[in-house]
Structures are given as C-alpha cells and as structure tokens.
Write an enzyme that holds these catalytic residues in place. Structure first.
Site, PDB file in Angstrom:
ATOM      1  N   ARG A   1       0.869  -1.168   0.000  1.00 22.35           N
ATOM      2  CA  ARG A   1       0.000   0.000   0.000  1.00 22.35           C
ATOM      3  C   ARG A   1       0.913   1.228   0.000  1.00 22.35           C
ATOM      4  O   ARG A   1       1.764   1.372   0.871  1.00 22.35           O
ATOM      5  CB  ARG A   1      -0.861   0.019   1.259  1.00 22.35           C
ATOM      6  CG  ARG A   1      -1.700   1.272   1.324  1.00 22.35           C
ATOM      7  CD  ARG A   1      -2.397   1.396   2.658  1.00 22.35           C
ATOM      8  NE  ARG A   1      -3.299   2.529   2.649  1.00 22.35           N
ATOM      9  CZ  ARG A   1      -3.417   3.387   3.669  1.00 22.35           C
ATOM     10  NH1 ARG A   1      -2.705   3.240   4.751  1.00 22.35           N
ATOM     11  NH2 ARG A   1      -4.277   4.378   3.583  1.00 22.35           N
TER      12      ARG A   1
ATOM     13  N   ARG B   1      -8.286  13.829  13.549  1.00 19.01           N
ATOM     14  CA  ARG B   1      -8.126  14.925  12.567  1.00 19.01           C
ATOM     15  C   ARG B   1      -9.440  15.683  12.434  1.00 19.01           C
ATOM     16  O   ARG B   1     -10.509  15.080  12.525  1.00 19.01           O
ATOM     17  CB  ARG B   1      -7.713  14.357  11.208  1.00 19.01           C
ATOM     18  CG  ARG B   1      -6.327  13.776  11.192  1.00 19.01           C
ATOM     19  CD  ARG B   1      -6.049  13.047   9.884  1.00 19.01           C
ATOM     20  NE  ARG B   1      -5.963  11.612  10.081  1.00 19.01           N
ATOM     21  CZ  ARG B   1      -6.032  10.707   9.103  1.00 19.01           C
ATOM     22  NH1 ARG B   1      -6.183  11.082   7.852  1.00 19.01           N
ATOM     23  NH2 ARG B   1      -5.961   9.424   9.383  1.00 19.01           N
TER      24      ARG B   1
ATOM     25  N   ASP C   1     -11.435   6.580  20.066  1.00 20.90           N
ATOM     26  CA  ASP C   1     -12.060   5.313  19.692  1.00 20.90           C
ATOM     27  C   ASP C   1     -13.578   5.460  19.807  1.00 20.90           C
ATOM     28  O   ASP C   1     -14.090   5.884  20.838  1.00 20.90           O
ATOM     29  CB  ASP C   1     -11.550   4.207  20.627  1.00 20.90           C
ATOM     30  CG  ASP C   1     -12.010   2.841  20.163  1.00 20.90           C
ATOM     31  OD1 ASP C   1     -13.232   2.603  20.131  1.00 20.90           O
ATOM     32  OD2 ASP C   1     -11.146   2.013  19.834  1.00 20.90           O
TER      33      ASP C   1
ATOM     34  N   ASN D   1     -19.657  -0.926  12.022  1.00 20.26           N
ATOM     35  CA  ASN D   1     -20.014  -1.386  13.373  1.00 20.26           C
ATOM     36  C   ASN D   1     -20.877  -0.454  14.202  1.00 20.26           C
ATOM     37  O   ASN D   1     -21.243  -0.805  15.313  1.00 20.26           O
ATOM     38  CB  ASN D   1     -18.727  -1.666  14.163  1.00 20.26           C
ATOM     39  CG  ASN D   1     -17.950  -2.826  13.582  1.00 20.26           C
ATOM     40  OD1 ASN D   1     -18.481  -3.931  13.503  1.00 20.26           O
ATOM     41  ND2 ASN D   1     -16.733  -2.574  13.143  1.00 20.26           N
TER      42      ASN D   1
END
Ligand code: ADP
Length: 398
Positions: free
Chosen positions: A91, A241, A282, A334
């Site tokens: 990547r 961010r 999170d 999720n």
C-alpha cells in the site's frame, strides 16, 4: 503462477501485513508490528490459523520489524523465501499525478515514490523504506505498489482544483488527490455485485468511516468527488483529525496562541477530531461516554454527524440521483448509531434505514434500508488487503 501475495502496509511507526491467496481470499497469516523506532512498547503480534505469537522488545527500524515478522512466519511453519509467493503488494499512500494504476516497482518507481514524500511526509517515506527492506529480504519476488490516491484520478477538474493562485498551486502540486481509494473502489464494486448491477449503471455515495474517514461520490464506477484533499486532513471529522476547517484558523492560532509549525501539525493530525472534542478517539469509548451522560462526547458525535450530512447533501446534488449509499470501515461497519443519525429524516429523498436491520450484526454485505426504499443503504465490509493482493496478482500474472 502462484496467487499467494504478501501485502504490506508500512506506516511511520507500524507495519500491517497479511499473506493471502488472491483468488480464494484465504488468509494464511497476518500481523502487526508496532512502535517501530520507539524506546518502549515495540511489539509484533502474528496470527496464523489458531496460533497467535507475540514478540515484545525494541524494534529499531522497519527492516528489523520485517525481519522479526519473517521470524514469526518461520515459527508458524512458513518460510517466506520458499513459500512460493507470487508477488508482494505494497500500500503506497500518495501517487501524486504520476501513478494511478497498480505499478511494478523498479528503482525508478521507488525513487519517484520517495520524491512524492513532499506531498505525504508522514506516509511515503515509510512506504519507501518498506519496499526497500522487502526487496532485500525477498530478492527476486516482484513487488507492486497500489496507491491510495489512484481511484480518484478521475476527479473532474472543478472537483480537484483549489481556488488559490493557480501558479502557486501548479508549482507545488496543490490540488485535491483523495485517499482511501483502494477501499472506496473495492466497496463500490462489492455493492454493485450485491445489487446484481454493473458499476457502470450506478450512482453511489460511499462513506469510509474508520480512524481516518472519507466520503466519495461515484458515478458509473468513476469517482467524481471525494472529501479528502491534497492531504488526508480535509473533509469529514475523524478520530484525531478535524476535517474541514476555516483556513484562517491556523494563522490565527500561530499569531495569538504562539503555535509554531510542529505544534500546528500536532494539533491537526493528533489532537483534533473526536479526540480533540471528547478526549477519546475510539468510537466505542465515545459511545460509552455518551451513554454515561458526557456532554462533550455527545457534542463530538453531533459534530461528526453534522459534517457527514453536509457531504451527503452535497453528493446527492452532485450525482442528481443516487442508487446506493454504502457504509464501510470500523465505524461504518459497526456503529448503528452513526448510520441511523447520518440518514435520519430523509425518507422524502428515498433514503430510509430499517431499525432492526441496522441493529443486526452479520458478516458480509447487507442491506439496512427497507426493500421498498428507492435508495439501497448497504453495509459493506472493506478489505484493502484483498484488493491490494488482487491488484498485485493481476499485474504480475496477466
Ligand atoms: P483504521 O483502519 O483507519 O485504523 P478502522 O477501519 O479499523 O480504522 O476503524 C477504527 C475505528 O472503528 C475506531 O474508532 C473504532 O472505535 C471503531 N470501531 C470498531 N469496532 C466498533 C464498534 N463495534 N462500534 C463502534 N465503533 C467501532
């Protein structure tokens, strides 16, 4: 030729890797090297079938990290030098205006990837070191770079151009490139497959909501707009961010708060977004704080959703009509709360979410809109490793 591909995603202080078969998507082993170059906390976690190995200790550089990972492959019965790997897929974050196809890595290509570090100083240098180290450790195996910016090379001029002095912009590569392209492309194809229609017939809005987050508008399989810009800072609110900001804020803070350039970079890359507003980055922790009545956490959620809906509105107008809205990545796959809030109150536009479907967890692609709703709202698990493996395999074996 072998379809076995080693996929590497080298970050500034980490390496994610996966050894998998491009055809069947079967994962033979995977792992994560963390805290490279740091005095404490160096760690490699390696998984192979049922086996999970953990190594703890300082990892001075990427080469040492890869060497340790290779050791752990050996300890679980796979010698990478003789395993029959057909290609290594890397990547690479920034392809600039040079690369928009999976590219076989040569000395010249590697040099150019390094030169593009000026556009992605946090990412391309680590990608280049990863490539160099792999060439040394696995000589003779073809290596392929798959660029995060590639899918967005089709952005129309009006969508990719910033309204600043055109000469300065041209001289310094200042334009919108877009990121997460491998994921946007992969899930847009998966969504089409699920709907049983070719991508060429579909107008899609994709939300890739992970730690980093981005959205795109895709018409007929080609990206026509995206939220990330010259850097991965623009657009949606993210874990750390800020997404879109008034550009005047930074000179203001430099003037009145005495922030210097490193402090501004720290603020923009690490101390903003959900974390800046709530203290946690999170989403699971954010949701727990909200459930506990934390007002700042609730505000962070609301700001996140507000910004997401602004782009949803923009992309609905840009596309004119939309066939499918896709949610992917850690939060998108999720968090029913995010999906429900993002699309609330839009039945007049043909956009609806079925609560029971939205709340039900299930593997694979699934529809969370009622069957009768004109717009198919889908949850599509992303799999960038598989997309990179398939791109590398195709290039090497075609
Ligand atoms: P990246 O690849 O950008 O590091 P991921 O796509 O893995 O990120 O997404 C990470 C984010 O997904 C984290 O904010 C994490 O909290 C969130 N996430 C993971 N599982 C859940 C969950 N069950 N509910 C809500 N958010 C989740």
């Amino acid at each position: 030729m072998s379809d076995l591909v080693l996929v590497l995603n080298c970050g500034s202080s980490s390496i994610k890797y996966q050894l998998l078969h491009a055809d069947s998507a079967q994962v033979r082993a995977s792992g994560l090297v963390e805290k490279i170059g740091e005095a404490h906390g160096g760690r490699v976690v390696h998984e192979c079938g049922e086996q999970k190995l953990v190594h703890e200790g300082p990892i001075p550089d990427h080469r040492a990290g890869l060497r340790q990972a290779f050791e752990m492959f050996r300890a679980t019965g796979i010698d990478l030098t003789t395993a029959g790997i057909g290609a290594v897929g890397h990547r690479v974050v920034h392809g600039g205006e040079v690369f928009w196809q999976p590219t076989l890595i040569t000395g010249e290509v590697l040099r150019t990837i390094r030169e593009l570090s000026v556009l992605a100083p946090l990412h391309n240098p680590a990608n280049a070191i990863g490539i160099e180290s792999t060439s040394e450790l696995l000589p003779g195996i073809p290596e392929v770079a798959v660029f995060d910016t590639a899918f967005f090379h089709t952005l129309p001029e009006a969508a990719r151009t910033y309204a600043i002095d055109a000469k300065i912009a041209a001289a310094h590569g200042v334009r919108r490139y877009g990121f997460h392209g491998t994921s946007h492309e992969y899930v847009s194809e998966k969504a089409a497959e699920y709907l049983g229609r070719p991508t060429s017939e579909l107008n899609q809005i994709i939300f890739h909501l992970g730690n980093g987050a981005s959205a795109s508008a895709v018409r007929g399989g080609l990206a026509i707009d995206t939220t990330m810009g010259m850097t991965p800072l623009e657009g949606l609110v993210m874990g750390t961010r800020p997404g879109d900001l008034d550009p005047g804020i930074m000179p203001h803070l430099m003037n009145v708060a005495g922030l210097d350039l490193p402090a501004v970079e720290q603020l923009l890359n690490r101390d903003s977004g959900i974390k800046g507003l709530s203290g946690v980055n999170d989403f699971r922790e954010l949701q727990q704080l909200i459930e506990g009545g934390d007002a700042q956490a609730k505000l962070a959620f609301d700001v996140y959703i507000h910004q997401l809906r602004r782009y949803l509105g923009a992309y609905l107008v840009e596309l004119g009509t939309v066939d499918t809205i896709v949610f992917t990545a850690g939060v998108g796959e999720n968090s029913p709360a995010v999906r429900a809030a993002a699309l609330a109150g839009l039945t007049g536009l043909g956009i609806d979410v079925d609560n029971a479907r939205n709340e039900t967890r299930a593997p694979g692609v699934r529809r969370i809109s009622p069957d009768s709703a004109p717009v198919a709202v889908l949850v599509v698990p992303t799999n960038e490793e598989l997309a990179i493996a398939r791109a590398a395999d195709e290039l090497v074996n075609s």
